[in-house]
Design an enzyme around this catalytic site. Sequence first.
Site, PDB file in Angstrom:
ATOM      1  N   HIS A 143      -8.758   4.281  -9.780  1.00 37.62           N
ATOM      2  CA  HIS A 143      -8.329   5.370 -10.668  1.00 37.62           C
ATOM      3  C   HIS A 143      -9.509   6.326 -10.839  1.00 37.62           C
ATOM      4  O   HIS A 143      -9.366   7.521 -10.646  1.00 37.62           O
ATOM      5  CB  HIS A 143      -7.848   4.834 -12.025  1.00 37.62           C
ATOM      6  CG  HIS A 143      -7.417   5.909 -12.986  1.00 37.62           C
ATOM      7  ND1 HIS A 143      -6.653   5.670 -14.090  1.00 37.62           N
ATOM      8  CD2 HIS A 143      -7.664   7.237 -13.020  1.00 37.62           C
ATOM      9  CE1 HIS A 143      -6.427   6.809 -14.753  1.00 37.62           C
ATOM     10  NE2 HIS A 143      -7.041   7.768 -14.121  1.00 37.62           N
TER      11      HIS A 143
ATOM     12  N   GLU B 252     -10.253  13.932 -10.970  1.00 42.41           N
ATOM     13  CA  GLU B 252     -11.277  12.922 -11.299  1.00 42.41           C
ATOM     14  C   GLU B 252     -12.681  13.507 -11.117  1.00 42.41           C
ATOM     15  O   GLU B 252     -13.578  13.254 -11.921  1.00 42.41           O
ATOM     16  CB  GLU B 252     -11.087  11.663 -10.443  1.00 42.41           C
ATOM     17  CG  GLU B 252      -9.810  10.895 -10.768  1.00 42.41           C
ATOM     18  CD  GLU B 252      -9.749  10.396 -12.211  1.00 42.41           C
ATOM     19  OE1 GLU B 252     -10.727   9.813 -12.696  1.00 42.41           O
ATOM     20  OE2 GLU B 252      -8.705  10.593 -12.867  1.00 42.41           O
TER      21      GLU B 252
ATOM     22  N   HIS C  53     -14.660  13.863 -14.538  1.00 45.77           N
ATOM     23  CA  HIS C  53     -15.668  12.801 -14.669  1.00 45.77           C
ATOM     24  C   HIS C  53     -16.869  12.986 -13.728  1.00 45.77           C
ATOM     25  O   HIS C  53     -18.011  12.838 -14.139  1.00 45.77           O
ATOM     26  CB  HIS C  53     -15.032  11.434 -14.396  1.00 45.77           C
ATOM     27  CG  HIS C  53     -13.903  11.102 -15.329  1.00 45.77           C
ATOM     28  ND1 HIS C  53     -14.102  10.726 -16.643  1.00 45.77           N
ATOM     29  CD2 HIS C  53     -12.557  11.101 -15.154  1.00 45.77           C
ATOM     30  CE1 HIS C  53     -12.926  10.503 -17.219  1.00 45.77           C
ATOM     31  NE2 HIS C  53     -11.978  10.726 -16.345  1.00 45.77           N
TER      32      HIS C  53
HETATM   33  P1  5GP Z   1      -5.815   6.717 -21.689  1.00 43.09           P
HETATM   34  O1  5GP Z   1      -5.716   7.373 -23.015  1.00 43.09           O
HETATM   35  O2  5GP Z   1      -4.579   6.787 -20.856  1.00 43.09           O
HETATM   36  O3  5GP Z   1      -6.462   5.359 -21.710  1.00 43.09           O
HETATM   37  O4  5GP Z   1      -6.862   7.608 -20.894  1.00 43.09           O
HETATM   38  C1  5GP Z   1      -6.582   8.924 -20.505  1.00 43.09           C
HETATM   39  C2  5GP Z   1      -7.765   9.447 -19.739  1.00 43.09           C
HETATM   40  O5  5GP Z   1      -8.880   9.656 -20.621  1.00 43.09           O
HETATM   41  C3  5GP Z   1      -8.315   8.508 -18.673  1.00 43.09           C
HETATM   42  O6  5GP Z   1      -7.608   8.570 -17.497  1.00 43.09           O
HETATM   43  C4  5GP Z   1      -9.721   9.025 -18.541  1.00 43.09           C
HETATM   44  O7  5GP Z   1      -9.767  10.193 -17.792  1.00 43.09           O
HETATM   45  C5  5GP Z   1     -10.075   9.324 -19.962  1.00 43.09           C
HETATM   46  N1  5GP Z   1     -10.658   8.147 -20.640  1.00 43.09           N
HETATM   47  C6  5GP Z   1     -10.012   7.260 -21.456  1.00 43.09           C
HETATM   48  N2  5GP Z   1     -10.862   6.332 -21.928  1.00 43.09           N
HETATM   49  C7  5GP Z   1     -12.075   6.622 -21.393  1.00 43.09           C
HETATM   50  C8  5GP Z   1     -13.356   6.043 -21.541  1.00 43.09           C
HETATM   51  O8  5GP Z   1     -13.575   5.060 -22.245  1.00 43.09           O
HETATM   52  N3  5GP Z   1     -14.351   6.627 -20.838  1.00 43.09           N
HETATM   53  C9  5GP Z   1     -14.163   7.717 -20.063  1.00 43.09           C
HETATM   54  N4  5GP Z   1     -15.225   8.218 -19.426  1.00 43.09           N
HETATM   55  N5  5GP Z   1     -12.970   8.303 -19.938  1.00 43.09           N
HETATM   56  C10 5GP Z   1     -11.937   7.768 -20.586  1.00 43.09           C
HETATM   57  P1  5GP Z   2      -6.864  10.847 -16.407  1.00 48.62           P
HETATM   58  O1  5GP Z   2      -5.887   9.962 -17.069  1.00 48.62           O
HETATM   59  O2  5GP Z   2      -7.773  10.207 -15.394  1.00 48.62           O
HETATM   60  O3  5GP Z   2      -7.524  11.872 -17.247  1.00 48.62           O
HETATM   61  O4  5GP Z   2      -5.897  11.746 -15.574  1.00 48.62           O
HETATM   62  C1  5GP Z   2      -5.219  11.317 -14.477  1.00 48.62           C
HETATM   63  C2  5GP Z   2      -4.549  12.531 -13.917  1.00 48.62           C
HETATM   64  O5  5GP Z   2      -4.348  12.313 -12.551  1.00 48.62           O
HETATM   65  C3  5GP Z   2      -3.207  12.795 -14.559  1.00 48.62           C
HETATM   66  O6  5GP Z   2      -2.995  14.180 -14.587  1.00 48.62           O
HETATM   67  C4  5GP Z   2      -2.263  12.130 -13.591  1.00 48.62           C
HETATM   68  O7  5GP Z   2      -1.005  12.739 -13.533  1.00 48.62           O
HETATM   69  C5  5GP Z   2      -2.991  12.342 -12.272  1.00 48.62           C
HETATM   70  N1  5GP Z   2      -2.721  11.281 -11.316  1.00 48.62           N
HETATM   71  C6  5GP Z   2      -2.342  11.493 -10.055  1.00 48.62           C
HETATM   72  N2  5GP Z   2      -2.146  10.338  -9.415  1.00 48.62           N
HETATM   73  C7  5GP Z   2      -2.425   9.353 -10.293  1.00 48.62           C
HETATM   74  C8  5GP Z   2      -2.390   7.935 -10.207  1.00 48.62           C
HETATM   75  O8  5GP Z   2      -2.075   7.324  -9.183  1.00 48.62           O
HETATM   76  N3  5GP Z   2      -2.757   7.254 -11.319  1.00 48.62           N
HETATM   77  C9  5GP Z   2      -3.118   7.873 -12.475  1.00 48.62           C
HETATM   78  N4  5GP Z   2      -3.458   7.121 -13.516  1.00 48.62           N
HETATM   79  N5  5GP Z   2      -3.140   9.207 -12.592  1.00 48.62           N
HETATM   80  C10 5GP Z   2      -2.799   9.940 -11.515  1.00 48.62           C
END
Ligand code: 5GP
Ligand code: 5GP
Length: 229
Positions: free
Chosen positions: A64, A118, A122
């Site tokens: 991811h 990504e 990040h």
């Molecule tokens: P979710 O709320 O679905 O766990 O996370 C949404 C997105 O927020 C993740 O895909 C990632 O991009 C970012 N994110 C969530 N938790 C963390 C964290 O602990 N560290 C970092 N660097 N990014 C995070």
């Molecule tokens: P994050 O949660 O890392 O901030 O964001 C992930 C982003 O990448 C979202 O906009 C999600 O729609 C896109 N994305 C594309 N392909 C994938 C996948 O295979 N897994 C996840 N978790 N996010 C994906």
Amino acid sequence: MKLLHASLCLISLLLILPSIFAASSSEDFDFFYFVQQWPGSYCDTQRSCCFPTSGKPAADFGIHGLWPNYKDGTYPSNCDNTKPFESSSISDLISSMQKSWPTLACPSGSGETFWEHEWEKHGTCSESVIDQHEYFQTALNLKQKTDLLGALTKAGINPDGKSYSIESIRDSIKESTGFTPWIQCNTDESGNSQLYQVYLCVDRSGSGLIECPVFPRGKCGDEINFPSF
Ligand code: 5GP
Ligand code: 5GP
């Protein structure tokens, strides 16, 4: 008198310069989370998924992201909008990325939109240590090194839709990688808790796993499903 004043100004400037640099380096990051997703659990939710244009990915954990983090649990994001994602700079990695970092979001894509997201959110926050090519190469190396599915199946934990204790999942990954993972769950269409993502921590250089300085928040049940894909 003027000369004395000027020299005093210069001396004080020289004295505060190191603290200015220290402040900007504390804007940097402390470690990475290396996050892998189980495709079966991304796909069997209410939201569903779309296979990439290159076809159905292997039944294996996919990358991811590699996320710079601070020890206090907070994290930087979108650190440099002057360094956009450039697929030409990683053309030698694309076929490995299609295998190890497939996109499952809808509509179907090649993966570039996911990798771009990504990198921009990040990757740009770790530029003081690794450039764009190294960022993606580092994640690919970590994926190879950690072999999560191998660790689980060796312990008799298979993606067969059955339920397993979270402790046995954690222990088998610790046994195989040497480090304690953090497990994130999501829920399938019927609301069952299942193994969604595995977080491992990586040192600032991206070269080795470390024990996590801090774990994200959230909790799975004691027993969780491991769906097929
Ligand atoms: P979710 O709320 O679905 O766990 O996370 C949404 C997105 O927020 C993740 O895909 C990632 O991009 C970012 N994110 C969530 N938790 C963390 C964290 O602990 N560290 C970092 N660097 N990014 C995070
Ligand atoms: P994050 O949660 O890392 O901030 O964001 C992930 C982003 O990448 C979202 O906009 C999600 O729609 C896109 N994305 C594309 N392909 C994938 C996948 O295979 N897994 C996840 N978790 N996010 C994906």
